[in-house]
Scaffold this motif. Structure first.
Motif, PDB file in Angstrom:
ATOM      1  N   ARG A   1     -14.443 -23.643 -43.047  1.00  0.00           N
ATOM      2  CA  ARG A   1     -14.995 -23.093 -41.807  1.00  0.00           C
ATOM      3  C   ARG A   1     -13.904 -22.511 -40.898  1.00  0.00           C
ATOM      4  O   ARG A   1     -14.162 -21.592 -40.129  1.00  0.00           O
TER       5      ARG A   1
ATOM      6  N   ASP B   1     -25.881 -30.113 -50.711  1.00  0.00           N
ATOM      7  CA  ASP B   1     -26.021 -30.033 -49.257  1.00  0.00           C
ATOM      8  C   ASP B   1     -25.315 -28.837 -48.630  1.00  0.00           C
ATOM      9  O   ASP B   1     -25.821 -28.229 -47.695  1.00  0.00           O
ATOM     10  N   TYR B   2     -24.134 -28.510 -49.135  1.00  0.00           N
ATOM     11  CA  TYR B   2     -23.345 -27.457 -48.503  1.00  0.00           C
ATOM     12  C   TYR B   2     -23.526 -26.080 -49.149  1.00  0.00           C
ATOM     13  O   TYR B   2     -22.911 -25.106 -48.700  1.00  0.00           O
TER      14      TYR B   2
ATOM     15  N   GLU C   1     -24.619 -23.074 -46.835  1.00  0.00           N
ATOM     16  CA  GLU C   1     -23.568 -22.700 -45.897  1.00  0.00           C
ATOM     17  C   GLU C   1     -22.435 -21.957 -46.599  1.00  0.00           C
ATOM     18  O   GLU C   1     -21.883 -20.987 -46.067  1.00  0.00           O
TER      19      GLU C   1
ATOM     20  N   THR D   1     -26.488 -33.998 -40.594  1.00  0.00           N
ATOM     21  CA  THR D   1     -25.508 -32.961 -40.278  1.00  0.00           C
ATOM     22  C   THR D   1     -24.860 -33.198 -38.919  1.00  0.00           C
ATOM     23  O   THR D   1     -23.993 -32.433 -38.513  1.00  0.00           O
TER      24      THR D   1
ATOM     25  N   MET E   1     -15.079 -28.394 -46.571  1.00  0.00           N
ATOM     26  CA  MET E   1     -15.856 -27.544 -45.675  1.00  0.00           C
ATOM     27  C   MET E   1     -15.182 -27.399 -44.318  1.00  0.00           C
ATOM     28  O   MET E   1     -15.252 -26.325 -43.691  1.00  0.00           O
TER      29      MET E   1
ATOM     30  N   ARG F   1     -22.618 -34.010 -49.377  1.00  0.00           N
ATOM     31  CA  ARG F   1     -22.024 -34.359 -48.099  1.00  0.00           C
ATOM     32  C   ARG F   1     -21.187 -35.635 -48.226  1.00  0.00           C
ATOM     33  O   ARG F   1     -21.412 -36.638 -47.555  1.00  0.00           O
TER      34      ARG F   1
ATOM     35  N   MET G   1     -21.134 -29.906 -54.272  1.00  0.00           N
ATOM     36  CA  MET G   1     -20.789 -29.881 -52.860  1.00  0.00           C
ATOM     37  C   MET G   1     -21.811 -30.640 -52.018  1.00  0.00           C
ATOM     38  O   MET G   1     -22.477 -30.104 -51.138  1.00  0.00           O
TER      39      MET G   1
ATOM     40  N   GLU H   1     -15.840 -33.381 -50.024  1.00  0.00           N
ATOM     41  CA  GLU H   1     -16.589 -32.148 -49.802  1.00  0.00           C
ATOM     42  C   GLU H   1     -16.589 -31.772 -48.313  1.00  0.00           C
ATOM     43  O   GLU H   1     -16.453 -30.587 -47.960  1.00  0.00           O
ATOM     44  N   THR H   2     -16.730 -32.782 -47.457  1.00  0.00           N
ATOM     45  CA  THR H   2     -16.687 -32.533 -46.017  1.00  0.00           C
ATOM     46  C   THR H   2     -15.317 -32.034 -45.592  1.00  0.00           C
ATOM     47  O   THR H   2     -15.189 -31.126 -44.764  1.00  0.00           O
TER      48      THR H   2
END
Length: 369
Positions: A26, A46-47, A50, A257, A22, A14, A12, A18-19
């Motif tokens: 969210r 990166d994720y 979160e 980010t 996410m 960025r 995961m 993957e973005t």
């Protein structure tokens, strides 16, 4: 109790897919649906933090080797130890058939293959990928894709469902105050700022982008190229920039980010990819009101707004690309920040609020619970 959906990915980081994941994660109702992730790398991506904060779980397995019996044995062990997963959602493009086949053998009822690209690198792995690509419809119960060109390429005539690479459009609405602050941060005041967002890998075509930008610098010495992202190919591009003597004009931001804010500081967005599915960054750039110059190898579906996107032939010379980019920057401030662009993105189904509701409904109606 929330339905737990297992997303199978490389890791995961960025990147685009993957973005996109996410963005959905969210905004989905986590009282109804929770995302967990099966990843193929042993480092923290990166994720990851979160994901854990939102209640997701991260499981790690060995790197994907499609013909490896030990890898398949590892997958079987995982699925049998986790009978709670009735839905697996696989994001491994051509090689998705490997996990899907094992999931079918283990009796998982809902098996989704999700395509994020309209081609693959023509390297030594290409024939292997094409072999496994053909098997995807044999093992998937549902075929998802980011766009038509990607779905046609990946699924070979089988019926599929387009899932928009949706974004939180409010975050990208043009804000001149934010743009001014970012320009000050990077010392870009009174500069011509050309932007690009993408992982440093061959499909993004950074080498050609540097060739184009070198022509721009000859005409506009104060031009700056803002390269947002990271990846294995970054060092090579940095070396090329130094070799061409334009290192003072190119800014490597690394992973950020705040891409939505960085876009407020750009004058024009350039995207010369060799191939794409439907890039999230193109949706983001248009929501920000940015003029976009993109290669004709990027799907026409990415043209969501009226008048912001110019298609440029990839075979054209860097000089021609440079001329078109400069012509766009001359007129861009006349239309920047118009409400119409923001609304066009929302009205075209790319706003994440409504898109997340659709996916949530799909999961809940197919979970069997």
């Amino acid at each position: 109790m929330a339905i737990r959906v297992l997303h199978i990915v490389t890791y995961m980081g960025r990147g685009g897919l993957e973005t996109m994941l996410m963005n959905y994660y969210r905004h989905i109702d986590k009282n109804k649906v929770q995302f967990d992730f099966l990843v193929h790398r042993d480092f923290e991506a990166d994720y990851d933090v979160e994901i854990l904060k939102m209640g997701g779980k991260i499981f790690r397995v060995s790197r994907l080797v499609p013909w490896s019996n030990s890898y398949k044995k590892e997958l079987r062990k995982f699925f049998r130890e986790h009978p709670e997963y009735k839905i697996v959602h696989v994001h491994q493009d051509c090689l998705s058939s490997v996990a899907l086949k094992v999931a079918k053998e283990c009796g998982i009822p809902v098996r989704i293959a999700h395509c994020h690209s309209s081609s693959a690198d023509k390297n030594i792995k290409y024939p292997i990928k094409m072999y496994y690509k053909k098997k995807i419809p044999l093992y998937a119960t549902e075929l998802f894709t980011c766009g038509k060109s990607a779905g046609d390429w990946m699924f070979g005539g089988h019926e599929y469902q387009i899932i928009r690479n949706a974004i939180d459009t409010r975050q990208y609405r043009y804000n001149p105050v934010t743009g001014g602050r970012v320009r000050k941060e990077f010392d870009l005041e009174n500069e011509l700022v050309i932007g690009h967002v993408g992982r440093f890998n061959p499909p993004k075509n950074h080498r050609f982008l540097i060739d184009v930008f070198s022509k721009i610098v000859k005409k506009v010495p104060n031009a700056k190229l803002l390269l947002v992202g990271d990846g294995d190919g970054r060092t090579e591009i940095q070396e090329k920039v130094v070799t061409m003597g334009i290192q003072d004009n190119v800014i490597f931001t690394g992973i950020r980010t705040d891409v939505n804010e960085l876009m407020q500081a750009m004058d024009v967005f350039v995207f010369p990819s060799l191939y794409e599915g439907l890039p999230v960054t193109m949706v983001e750039a248009q929501a920000a009101g940015l003029p976009c110059i993109v290669s004709d190898h990027v799907p026409q579906e990415c043209v969501i707004t009226n008048g912001l996107v110019t298609i440029q032939k990839l075979e054209d010379t860097p000089e021609n690309w440079a001329e078109h980019i400069l012509s766009e920057t001359e007129k861009q401030w006349q239309s920047r920040g118009r409400e119409a662009y923001y609304n066009e993105i929302k009205d075209s189904g790319y706003d994440i609020t409504e898109a997340a509701k659709w996916l949530e409904c799909y999961y809940t109606t197919h979970s069997g619970e």
